[in-house]
Structures are given as structure tokens and as C-alpha cells.
Design an enzyme around this catalytic site. Structure first.
Site, mmCIF file in Angstrom:
data_model
loop_
_atom_site.group_PDB
_atom_site.id
_atom_site.type_symbol
_atom_site.label_atom_id
_atom_site.label_comp_id
_atom_site.label_asym_id
_atom_site.label_seq_id
_atom_site.Cartn_x
_atom_site.Cartn_y
_atom_site.Cartn_z
ATOM 1 C CG PHE A 1 -1.730 -1.356 1.575
ATOM 2 C CD1 PHE A 1 -2.938 -1.514 0.514
ATOM 3 C CD2 PHE A 1 -1.186 -2.321 2.260
ATOM 4 C CE1 PHE A 1 -3.560 -2.389 0.865
ATOM 5 C CE2 PHE A 1 -2.066 -3.337 2.551
ATOM 6 C CZ PHE A 1 -3.150 -3.839 1.633
ATOM 7 C CG ASP B 1 -1.075 1.937 -4.081
ATOM 8 O OD1 ASP B 1 -0.847 2.493 -3.016
ATOM 9 O OD2 ASP B 1 -1.995 2.046 -4.799
ATOM 10 C CG ASN C 1 -6.130 -6.569 -4.582
ATOM 11 O OD1 ASN C 1 -5.667 -6.943 -3.244
ATOM 12 N ND2 ASN C 1 -7.463 -6.359 -4.509
ATOM 13 C CG ASP D 1 0.368 3.095 5.658
ATOM 14 O OD1 ASP D 1 -0.719 3.007 6.677
ATOM 15 O OD2 ASP D 1 0.718 4.046 5.322
ATOM 16 C CB CYS E 1 -5.303 4.970 9.239
ATOM 17 S SG CYS E 1 -6.133 4.095 7.663
HETATM 18 N N1 SAH Z 1 1.720 3.973 2.917
HETATM 19 C C1 SAH Z 1 1.220 5.136 1.911
HETATM 20 C C2 SAH Z 1 -0.467 5.563 2.504
HETATM 21 C C3 SAH Z 1 -1.006 4.265 1.987
HETATM 22 S S1 SAH Z 1 -2.787 4.740 1.748
HETATM 23 C C4 SAH Z 1 1.799 6.452 2.433
HETATM 24 O O1 SAH Z 1 2.562 6.433 3.266
HETATM 25 O O2 SAH Z 1 1.486 7.491 1.857
HETATM 26 C C5 SAH Z 1 -3.498 3.311 1.031
HETATM 27 C C6 SAH Z 1 -3.005 3.001 -0.328
HETATM 28 O O3 SAH Z 1 -3.545 1.587 -0.509
HETATM 29 C C7 SAH Z 1 -3.689 3.777 -1.308
HETATM 30 O O4 SAH Z 1 -2.607 4.385 -2.298
HETATM 31 C C8 SAH Z 1 -4.585 2.914 -2.279
HETATM 32 O O5 SAH Z 1 -4.430 3.142 -3.560
HETATM 33 C C9 SAH Z 1 -3.966 1.464 -2.063
HETATM 34 N N2 SAH Z 1 -4.828 0.519 -1.906
HETATM 35 C C10 SAH Z 1 -6.110 0.379 -1.415
HETATM 36 N N3 SAH Z 1 -6.512 -0.775 -1.318
HETATM 37 C C11 SAH Z 1 -5.507 -1.834 -1.885
HETATM 38 C C12 SAH Z 1 -5.168 -2.798 -2.130
HETATM 39 N N4 SAH Z 1 -6.246 -3.974 -1.960
HETATM 40 N N5 SAH Z 1 -4.231 -3.517 -2.828
HETATM 41 C C13 SAH Z 1 -3.070 -2.537 -3.257
HETATM 42 N N6 SAH Z 1 -3.456 -1.294 -2.917
HETATM 43 C C14 SAH Z 1 -4.304 -0.788 -2.325
#
Ligand code: SAH
Length: 400
Positions: free
Chosen positions: A226, A248, A276, A303, A343
Site C-alpha cells: 500500500f 499499490d 491488489n 499501511d 488508521c
Molecule cells: N503508505 C502510504 C499510504 C497508504 S494509503 C503513504 O505513506 O503514503 C493506502 C493506499 O493503498 C492507497 O494508495 C491505495 O491506492 C492503496 N490500496 C487500497 N487498497 C488496496 C489493495 N487492495 N491493494 C493495493 N493497494 C491498495
């Protein structure tokens, strides 16, 4: 101020307010002396007629009054200037080197309904409550006086505004701004899109944690799940990671993370995949019967977005968190570190840790907790307002 409508609370409802919580729900109200206009300032008294404070009224919102001060104040430029300067001092004290940070975090800074983020010389404003929104012009003037910014934007496409009877808004309120810009976090450059990006452009609440987690990265093979713009992954690369893979599901986020890796001179050790995370973990932990997954990461960062926005979906969210940790543990080398964040306000640190431990139990793994994390200090936590605490995290070392 005597003509100000008065909201009288039911017996027992004043204690929370005295403790510092600024929200008054409809159910707490016994009576209102004169019908206030939505967005107007009202005074709030307990059932014995003792003044508890003044705040903005909105009949359309679940939160009928958002208190703004414990005594009678005039809400004008001087009021906002004092509050915003006080908030700025908190940031300067706790994050003296930061140039991009949250200046005002709503309730945390006694300004319910107002968020102001500073991205170098550009400010981004969010007004999530009607009373605050009515003072937007004054707030913009005050921000110009304090910060002399190049531009002030509003990112008011917030679900919460609908419940306040406010329309979506996204635009430039002052100065000039167009397209993405580059900001600095802990000495690293990030390209952020303030008009379109998540939140107001970036997750500023992880600023302190990027550095704290990077302390585990030297020489490590790192997996940043993520990753969004690469916050954790790029800090890890800069701290001397051998290899970093960022995952991501957003193609745009991955493309921006790649550009950020190049801009910071760490592209050589970084890899990216738009995928994903759940699917990626499944594919990468699949083995034939009687075979074991070969662990290959020294540092895994998890995250994810909040899996639940309300209490009723907490059980589903916990299943999601557990699944994620189960898979991650299979890929973590003994002695390796899993830095994991949650979060969701509705999942507290205890429940979150229990979920990680349930995953470890199922995998017959034992963890050593080596760090605990919270949101960065520019998102202050006021324990008397539980809603101000939402981001929690741990670093666990794999004992066996
Ligand atoms: N770690 C990042 C914040 C993550 S926010 C930072 O510090 O800036 C969550 C992120 O997860 C988003 O960018 C979103 O696109 C991604 N996301 C949400 N569900 C997801 C999934 N199932 N697989 C991959 N990415 C995902």
C-alpha cells in the site's frame, strides 16, 4: 452576546464538554431558547444554566453544536489568528525541521471543522462543518497574513460535508497553483498532486513514522505494501535498503512513486508493481502441498487504507487485517521486521495487536514488539476527544 441563542443540555451531558469534547449531539439537548440559524454561533449551558462555551449550530448535522471556545468569544480574524498561531507553535516545537505538515487538525487544535495542510509554500484547506465554512474568507485572509503562501487551495470534496448540507468544492482560493508540485519530507522529494491526490495530496500523518521505520532498512530486502507515493519505500531505500518492492493498486500512485524514486536517486534499488496487495500475497505465498513458502523479506511495511469507517463493519475489517498479516508473516525472514499500521479509529491499538497475534498464532510464529507508532505530532491527540486518535502501528520482529 445576550441575544445569542442558548442551547441547554440535559443533566449529565455537560461533563464531556467540560473535559474538552466539543461535540453536542441532538440527544444531549434539553431545550433551545430561540431557534438559531444554521451556522450561527450559539451559547451552550448545562442544565443548571452554567455556561459551557460557545459554538456553531447546525440543525442538519448529527452534531448539532461544535463548540469553539469555553467562554464568550467573537469569531473574527483575531480569533482565528490566535488559534492558528497557537497550532503552528505546536508543530514548530515537535517537528522543528518539517516544511510540509498539517498546520490545523480540527478538534486537535480547538477548531472543529477546519483542516489546513502546508505543502511547502502552498496551503490546502478543508472546512467540513457549516459554521466553519461560513468563515472561510476570514480564514484565508488570516492564513495569508501568517504564511504569505504562494497559493491557498480548498479540497472540499468530503463525504462529511453532505451531512452538514454543504456542496463539494475544489479550487484555488488565493494565488496561483496548477499541476503537481514537489515537497520535502525528511530531506526526500515527493511529487504531490494537491488538486487530485488522496486526502489533501499526501498522508502527512506518517511523516515521523517514515523515518522511524527506515531505521530497520539498512541492507534489507524491503516490501512496502500500500505504498501510494512511496513514503515508506523511498525512506527505506534512502536509509540503505538493498532492494525495495512497492505495491499499490493505483497505477497513478505507482507511476508517481517511480518518478519519486528517480528524483531521490534511489531508483536503482526500487521496484514497483501496480497490483491488489491481497492478490499479490496469495500469488506469492502459493506452494505445492508439503512445500513451505521461502521467506524472503527483512522488512515488510503494511499501511492499508482504513478497512472500516464504522463500528458495525469492524469484524469484517479484522478478518482483512488478519489475512494480510498471515500472508506477510509467511514472507518475513526470521529476525525480520514487520511494521504494520491501522488508521481506523474504530480498531484501537489493543484490538489491532490482538489481530496481529491471532495471525501469528495461526502461523505458529512468535513476535517481539520493538516499536509502537502513532500519527505524527502535527495530528495531535487529545485523549478527552477519542476521535482525534486514529493511527496506530507496531514494529514486530520475528522471533521464530
Ligand atoms: N503508505 C502510504 C499510504 C497508504 S494509503 C503513504 O505513506 O503514503 C493506502 C493506499 O493503498 C492507497 O494508495 C491505495 O491506492 C492503496 N490500496 C487500497 N487498497 C488496496 C489493495 N487492495 N491493494 C493495493 N493497494 C491498495
Amino acid at each position: 452576546m445576550n441575544s445569542t441563542p442558548t442551547v441547554l443540555l440535559r443533566p449529565g451531558e455537560g461533563d464531556r464538554v467540560v473535559a474538552g469534547h466539543p461535540w453536542i449531539y441532538q440527544g444531549s439537548i434539553q431545550r433551545i431558547t430561540a431557534p438559531p440559524t444554521d451556522g450561527e454561533l450559539v451559547q451552550v449551558k448545562d442544565h443548571r444554566q452554567r455556561l459551557l462555551g460557545v459554538g456553531f449550530y447546525n440543525s442538519k448535522s448529527k452534531i448539532n453544536v461544535r463548540l469553539i471556545a469555553p467562554d464568550r468569544v467573537e469569531v473574527n480574524a483575531a480569533f482565528f489568528e490566535e488559534r492558528i498561531r497557537a497550532a503552528l507553535i505546536v508543530r514548530q516545537r515537535h517537528m522543528p525541521n518539517a516544511t510540509s505538515f498539517r498546520v490545523v487538525n480540527a478538534e486537535s487544535d480547538l477548531l472543529s471543522g477546519l483542516i489546513v495542510d502546508k505543502y511547502e509554500d502552498v496551503l490546502v484547506l478543508q472546512t467540513s462543518a457549516l459554521g466553519m465554512d461560513k468563515h472561510k474568507d476570514t480564514i484565508v485572509q488570516v492564513l495569508q497574513k501568517i504564511f504569505s503562501p504562494r497559493a491557498i487551495l480548498e479540497r472540499n470534496e468530503l463525504a462529511s460535508r453532505k451531512f452538514e448540507g454543504l456542496p463539494d468544492a475544489n479550487g484555488v482560493l488565493a494565488g496561483q497553483h496548477d499541476g503537481p508540485m514537489t515537497i520535502k519530507l525528511n530531506g526526500l522529494s515527493f511529487e504531490v498532486d494537491l488538486r487530485e491526490g488522496h486526502k489533501t495530496g499526501m498522508y502527512l500523518d506518517q511523516q515521523a513514522n517514515y523515518q522511524a521505520v527506515a531505521a530497520f532498512a539498512k541492507g534489507a530486502n524491503v516490501l512496502d505494501c500500500f505504498s501510494f507515493l512511496g513514503g515508506f519505500g523511498l525512506h527505506a531505500a534512502k536509509a540503505g535498503a538493498a532492494q525495495v518492492l512497492m505495491l499499490d493498486q493505483s497505477e497513478e500512485a505507482i507511476a508517481a512513486a517511480k518518478r519519486n524514486a528517480e528524483a531521490n536517486g534511489v531508483a536503482g534499488v526500487c521496484q514497483f508493481e501496480a497490483t491488489n496487495v491481497f492478490d499479490w500475497f496469495k500469488a506469492n505465498t502459493k506452494v505445492a502441498p508439503h512445500e513451505r513458502v521461502i521467506p524472503r523479506y527483512d522488512l515488510i511495511v503494511l499501511d492499508p487504507p482504513s478497512f472500516t469507517r464504522n463500528r458495525s463493519t469492524v469484524p469484517d475489517a479484522l478478518r482483512g487485517y488478519k489475512e494480510l498479516h498471515l500472508r506477510a508473516l509467511k514472507l518475513l525472514k526470521p529476525g525480520g521486521v514487520m511494521a504494520t499500521f491501522c488508521c481506523s479509529h474504530h480498531v484501537d491499538a489493543g484490538l489491532f495487536q490482538d489481530t496481529v497475534l491471532a495471525a501469528a498464532y495461526d502461523q505458529r510464529r512468535v513476535l517481539r514488539r520493538v516499536a509502537t507508532y502513532a500519527q505524527s505530532p502535527d495530528h495531535p491527540i487529545l485523549p478527552s476527544i477519542p476521535e482525534t486518535e486514529y493511527l496506530k502501528g507496531f514494529a514486530f520482529e520475528l522471533v521464530r
